[in-house]
Design a protein around this motif. Structure first.
Motif, PDB file in Angstrom:
ATOM      1  N   LEU A  51      -4.227   3.348  24.108  1.00 52.93           N
ATOM      2  CA  LEU A  51      -3.283   2.840  23.586  1.00 52.93           C
ATOM      3  C   LEU A  51      -3.279   4.664  22.046  1.00 52.93           C
ATOM      4  CD1 LEU A  51      -3.036  -0.727  22.335  1.00 52.93           C
ATOM      5  CD2 LEU A  51      -1.938   0.724  24.058  1.00 52.93           C
ATOM      6  N   THR A  52      -4.891   5.514  22.354  1.00 53.75           N
ATOM      7  CA  THR A  52      -5.000   5.813  21.613  1.00 53.75           C
ATOM      8  C   THR A  52      -5.207   7.074  22.496  1.00 53.75           C
ATOM      9  OG1 THR A  52      -7.529   5.832  22.398  1.00 53.75           O
ATOM     10  CG2 THR A  52      -6.256   4.551  20.315  1.00 53.75           C
ATOM     11  N   THR A  53      -5.343   8.474  20.946  1.00 51.04           N
ATOM     12  CA  THR A  53      -5.858   9.401  22.056  1.00 51.04           C
ATOM     13  C   THR A  53      -6.683  10.022  21.435  1.00 51.04           C
ATOM     14  OG1 THR A  53      -4.355  10.828  20.409  1.00 51.04           O
ATOM     15  CG2 THR A  53      -3.618  10.799  21.739  1.00 51.04           C
ATOM     16  N   GLY A  54      -7.695  11.641  21.829  1.00 49.89           N
ATOM     17  CA  GLY A  54      -8.684  11.611  21.192  1.00 49.89           C
ATOM     18  C   GLY A  54     -10.184  11.329  21.133  1.00 49.89           C
ATOM     19  N   ASN A  55     -10.896  11.070  20.495  1.00 46.01           N
ATOM     20  CA  ASN A  55     -11.980   9.955  20.723  1.00 46.01           C
ATOM     21  C   ASN A  55     -12.219   8.947  20.264  1.00 46.01           C
ATOM     22  OD1 ASN A  55     -13.496  12.464  21.052  1.00 46.01           O
ATOM     23  ND2 ASN A  55     -14.064  12.913  19.000  1.00 46.01           N
ATOM     24  N   ALA A  56     -11.438   8.022  19.744  1.00 49.94           N
ATOM     25  CA  ALA A  56     -11.138   6.907  19.661  1.00 49.94           C
ATOM     26  C   ALA A  56     -10.841   5.915  20.298  1.00 49.94           C
ATOM     27  CB  ALA A  56      -9.526   6.843  18.793  1.00 49.94           C
ATOM     28  N   ARG A  57     -11.547   4.487  20.650  1.00 49.70           N
ATOM     29  CA  ARG A  57     -11.630   3.705  22.034  1.00 49.70           C
ATOM     30  C   ARG A  57     -10.567   2.946  22.104  1.00 49.70           C
ATOM     31  NH1 ARG A  57     -16.460   4.343  25.019  1.00 49.70           N
ATOM     32  NH2 ARG A  57     -17.786   5.865  24.787  1.00 49.70           N
ATOM     33  N   GLN A  58      -9.935   2.791  20.519  1.00 46.95           N
ATOM     34  CA  GLN A  58      -8.872   1.173  20.184  1.00 46.95           C
ATOM     35  C   GLN A  58      -8.183   2.121  19.148  1.00 46.95           C
ATOM     36  OE1 GLN A  58     -11.359  -2.362  19.320  1.00 46.95           O
ATOM     37  NE2 GLN A  58     -11.419  -2.875  21.489  1.00 46.95           N
ATOM     38  N   LEU A  59      -7.218   1.027  19.253  1.00 46.08           N
ATOM     39  CA  LEU A  59      -5.996   1.287  17.649  1.00 46.08           C
ATOM     40  C   LEU A  59      -6.977   1.039  16.642  1.00 46.08           C
ATOM     41  CD1 LEU A  59      -2.402  -0.304  19.157  1.00 46.08           C
ATOM     42  CD2 LEU A  59      -3.226   1.707  17.715  1.00 46.08           C
ATOM     43  N   SER A  60      -6.576   1.595  15.304  1.00 37.95           N
ATOM     44  CA  SER A  60      -7.177   1.504  14.942  1.00 37.95           C
ATOM     45  C   SER A  60      -6.430   0.204  14.007  1.00 37.95           C
ATOM     46  CB  SER A  60      -7.941   2.291  13.537  1.00 37.95           C
ATOM     47  OG  SER A  60      -6.360   3.098  13.425  1.00 37.95           O
ATOM     48  N   PHE A  61      -6.539  -0.250  12.457  1.00 32.91           N
ATOM     49  CA  PHE A  61      -5.416  -1.370  11.391  1.00 32.91           C
ATOM     50  C   PHE A  61      -3.852   0.017  11.122  1.00 32.91           C
ATOM     51  CE2 PHE A  61      -4.015  -2.848   7.432  1.00 32.91           C
ATOM     52  CZ  PHE A  61      -3.623  -3.889   8.376  1.00 32.91           C
ATOM     53  N   ALA A  62      -4.776   1.514  11.451  1.00 33.60           N
ATOM     54  CA  ALA A  62      -3.599   1.863   9.944  1.00 33.60           C
ATOM     55  C   ALA A  62      -3.086   2.822  11.161  1.00 33.60           C
ATOM     56  CB  ALA A  62      -4.572   3.457   9.460  1.00 33.60           C
ATOM     57  N   THR A  63      -3.268   3.109  12.743  1.00 36.78           N
ATOM     58  CA  THR A  63      -2.070   3.721  13.319  1.00 36.78           C
ATOM     59  C   THR A  63      -1.105   2.701  13.275  1.00 36.78           C
ATOM     60  OG1 THR A  63      -3.931   4.214  14.637  1.00 36.78           O
ATOM     61  CG2 THR A  63      -1.876   4.119  15.711  1.00 36.78           C
ATOM     62  N   PRO A  64      -0.587   1.206  14.062  1.00 39.30           N
ATOM     63  CA  PRO A  64       0.436   1.480  13.455  1.00 39.30           C
ATOM     64  C   PRO A  64       1.421   0.863  12.687  1.00 39.30           C
ATOM     65  CG  PRO A  64      -0.669  -0.555  15.098  1.00 39.30           C
ATOM     66  CD  PRO A  64      -1.897   0.477  13.984  1.00 39.30           C
ATOM     67  N   GLY A  65       0.733   1.015  11.059  1.00 45.58           N
ATOM     68  CA  GLY A  65       0.941   1.720   9.871  1.00 45.58           C
ATOM     69  C   GLY A  65       1.835   3.150   9.916  1.00 45.58           C
ATOM     70  N   LYS A  66       0.965   3.574  10.530  1.00 48.02           N
ATOM     71  CA  LYS A  66       1.700   5.331  10.558  1.00 48.02           C
ATOM     72  C   LYS A  66       2.799   5.205  11.687  1.00 48.02           C
ATOM     73  CE  LYS A  66      -2.907   7.442   9.592  1.00 48.02           C
ATOM     74  NZ  LYS A  66      -3.588   8.117  10.135  1.00 48.02           N
ATOM     75  N   TRP A  67       2.987   4.148  12.360  1.00 47.23           N
ATOM     76  CA  TRP A  67       4.070   4.391  13.917  1.00 47.23           C
ATOM     77  C   TRP A  67       4.826   3.458  13.109  1.00 47.23           C
ATOM     78  CZ3 TRP A  67       1.042   1.742  18.102  1.00 47.23           C
ATOM     79  CH2 TRP A  67       0.518   2.630  19.103  1.00 47.23           C
ATOM     80  N   LEU A  68       5.192   2.614  11.829  1.00 46.60           N
ATOM     81  CA  LEU A  68       6.412   1.934  10.955  1.00 46.60           C
ATOM     82  C   LEU A  68       6.546   2.813   9.849  1.00 46.60           C
ATOM     83  CD1 LEU A  68       5.201  -1.390  12.493  1.00 46.60           C
ATOM     84  CD2 LEU A  68       6.876  -0.070  13.941  1.00 46.60           C
ATOM     85  N   ASN A  69       6.615   3.313   9.302  1.00 41.24           N
ATOM     86  CA  ASN A  69       6.447   3.646   8.481  1.00 41.24           C
ATOM     87  C   ASN A  69       7.891   5.207   8.750  1.00 41.24           C
ATOM     88  OD1 ASN A  69       6.674   5.183   5.910  1.00 41.24           O
ATOM     89  ND2 ASN A  69       4.087   5.363   5.676  1.00 41.24           N
ATOM     90  N   ALA A  71       9.347   6.502   6.433  1.00 39.94           N
ATOM     91  CA  ALA A  71       9.241   8.314   6.179  1.00 39.94           C
ATOM     92  C   ALA A  71       7.660   8.952   6.618  1.00 39.94           C
ATOM     93  CB  ALA A  71       8.255   7.258   4.211  1.00 39.94           C
ATOM     94  N   ASP A  72       7.299   8.648   7.258  1.00 36.53           N
ATOM     95  CA  ASP A  72       6.132   9.322   8.391  1.00 36.53           C
ATOM     96  C   ASP A  72       6.925   9.696  10.146  1.00 36.53           C
ATOM     97  OD1 ASP A  72       4.128  10.070   9.154  1.00 36.53           O
ATOM     98  OD2 ASP A  72       2.655   8.883   9.117  1.00 36.53           O
ATOM     99  N   ARG A  73       7.427  11.122   9.757  1.00 39.04           N
ATOM    100  CA  ARG A  73       7.935  11.568  10.551  1.00 39.04           C
ATOM    101  C   ARG A  73       6.877  12.376  12.018  1.00 39.04           C
ATOM    102  NH1 ARG A  73      13.404  12.995   9.808  1.00 39.04           N
ATOM    103  NH2 ARG A  73      14.209  12.223   7.699  1.00 39.04           N
ATOM    104  N   GLU A  74       5.674  12.648  11.159  1.00 41.39           N
ATOM    105  CA  GLU A  74       4.092  12.878  12.074  1.00 41.39           C
ATOM    106  C   GLU A  74       3.748  12.083  13.169  1.00 41.39           C
ATOM    107  OE1 GLU A  74       3.910  15.642  11.880  1.00 41.39           O
ATOM    108  OE2 GLU A  74       4.945  16.148  10.266  1.00 41.39           O
ATOM    109  N   HIS A  75       4.148  10.660  13.138  1.00 49.78           N
ATOM    110  CA  HIS A  75       3.251   9.541  13.780  1.00 49.78           C
ATOM    111  C   HIS A  75       4.715   8.968  14.291  1.00 49.78           C
ATOM    112  CE1 HIS A  75      -0.223  11.092  10.848  1.00 49.78           C
ATOM    113  NE2 HIS A  75      -0.280  10.762  11.925  1.00 49.78           N
ATOM    114  N   PRO A  76       5.254   9.401  15.170  1.00 53.22           N
ATOM    115  CA  PRO A  76       6.536   8.108  15.406  1.00 53.22           C
ATOM    116  C   PRO A  76       5.638   7.768  16.937  1.00 53.22           C
ATOM    117  CG  PRO A  76       6.205  10.462  17.197  1.00 53.22           C
ATOM    118  CD  PRO A  76       5.480  10.742  15.627  1.00 53.22           C
ATOM    119  N   PRO A  77       6.242   6.129  16.616  1.00 55.46           N
ATOM    120  CA  PRO A  77       5.621   5.529  18.120  1.00 55.46           C
ATOM    121  C   PRO A  77       5.479   5.331  18.952  1.00 55.46           C
ATOM    122  CG  PRO A  77       7.626   4.205  16.832  1.00 55.46           C
ATOM    123  CD  PRO A  77       7.599   5.863  16.204  1.00 55.46           C
ATOM    124  N   PRO A  78       4.586   5.473  19.413  1.00 54.18           N
ATOM    125  CA  PRO A  78       5.505   5.068  21.499  1.00 54.18           C
ATOM    126  C   PRO A  78       5.721   4.597  22.028  1.00 54.18           C
ATOM    127  CG  PRO A  78       2.802   5.272  20.007  1.00 54.18           C
ATOM    128  CD  PRO A  78       3.032   4.898  19.404  1.00 54.18           C
TER     129      PRO A  78
END
Length: 85
Positions: A51-69, A71-78
């Motif tokens: 569910l992640t890119t880069g070196n992360a092996r799992q979703l962090s708690f912060a990622t869905p918060g970014k997806w769902l914010n 005002a955050d246009r930099e992290h659209p939810p996949p």
């Protein structure tokens, strides 16, 4: 001038709609955000997908918060992690 059939405009509307829909689902599911993230990670692990890119092996708690914010246009939810099999 932005035409109604402009692909970027449609995608922007899709992101807003997707974020709002997932926020409503989270609010009504009875689980905490941490529990949802844990379940998403468990399902991804069982299915052998990331569910992640880069070196992360799992979703962090912060990622869905970014997806769902809204005002955050930099992290659209996949959409693919949100689709049930």
């Amino acid at each position: 001038m932005l035409a109604f059939d402009d692909k970027a405009a449609r995608l922007a509307g899709l992101n807003v709609t997707l974020k709002a829909s997932v926020q409503r689902a989270l609010a009504s599911c009875g689980l905490s955000r941490a529990q949802v993230v844990d379940r998403m990670n468990a399902l991804a692990s069982e299915a052998g997908v990331r569910l992640t890119t880069g070196n992360a092996r799992q979703l962090s708690f912060a990622t869905p918060g970014k997806w769902l914010n809204p005002a955050d246009r930099e992290h659209p939810p996949p959409a693919w992690p949100l689709v049930r099999r």
